[in-house]
Design a protein around this motif. Structure first.
Motif, PDB file in Angstrom:
ATOM      1  N   PRO A  63       0.825  -1.213   0.000  1.00 25.77           N
ATOM      2  CA  PRO A  63       0.000   0.000   0.000  1.00 25.77           C
ATOM      3  C   PRO A  63       0.863   1.270   0.000  1.00 25.77           C
ATOM      4  O   PRO A  63       1.885   1.324   0.689  1.00 25.77           O
ATOM      5  N   VAL A  64       0.450   2.245  -0.783  1.00 32.82           N
ATOM      6  CA  VAL A  64       1.196   3.490  -0.901  1.00 32.82           C
ATOM      7  C   VAL A  64       0.576   4.558  -0.009  1.00 32.82           C
ATOM      8  O   VAL A  64       1.270   5.345   0.602  1.00 32.82           O
ATOM      9  N   GLU A  65      -0.753   4.570   0.045  1.00 32.34           N
ATOM     10  CA  GLU A  65      -1.436   5.629   0.776  1.00 32.34           C
ATOM     11  C   GLU A  65      -2.768   5.102   1.288  1.00 32.34           C
ATOM     12  O   GLU A  65      -3.470   4.375   0.590  1.00 32.34           O
ATOM     13  N   ILE A  66      -3.123   5.469   2.508  1.00 33.17           N
ATOM     14  CA  ILE A  66      -4.445   5.130   3.047  1.00 33.17           C
ATOM     15  C   ILE A  66      -5.355   6.310   2.728  1.00 33.17           C
ATOM     16  O   ILE A  66      -5.121   7.434   3.188  1.00 33.17           O
ATOM     17  N   ILE A  67      -6.399   6.057   1.958  1.00 28.71           N
ATOM     18  CA  ILE A  67      -7.264   7.133   1.478  1.00 28.71           C
ATOM     19  C   ILE A  67      -8.329   7.502   2.511  1.00 28.71           C
ATOM     20  O   ILE A  67      -8.654   8.656   2.686  1.00 28.71           O
ATOM     21  N   ASP A  68      -8.890   6.520   3.177  1.00 28.75           N
ATOM     22  CA  ASP A  68      -9.975   6.811   4.117  1.00 28.75           C
ATOM     23  C   ASP A  68      -9.759   6.102   5.433  1.00 28.75           C
ATOM     24  O   ASP A  68      -9.372   5.011   5.526  1.00 28.75           O
TER      25      ASP A  68
END
Length: 57
Positions: A52-57
């Protein structure tokens, strides 16, 4: 009418191997959806590990 027959591998034998050139459409790329290949490592068995690169929510 122009058509191409693809030489598909056995695991894709259930797919129809012929496509008609008239059905092709121009691909309009979206610069936002381009994924960087930097750091992507493909193993010899053609698999890769998702990180995973970024947690959006």
């Amino acid at each position: 009418m122009v058509a191409y027959e693809l030489d598909l591998p056995n695991k894709l034998a259930s797919m129809h191997p012929v496509f008609h050139v008239s059905m092709l459409k121009k691909c309009v790329g979206d610069p936002i959806s381009i994924v960087s290949l930097e750091g992507l490592v493909v193993k010899e068995n053609h698999s890769y590990e998702e990180v995973p690169v970024e947690i959006i929510d």
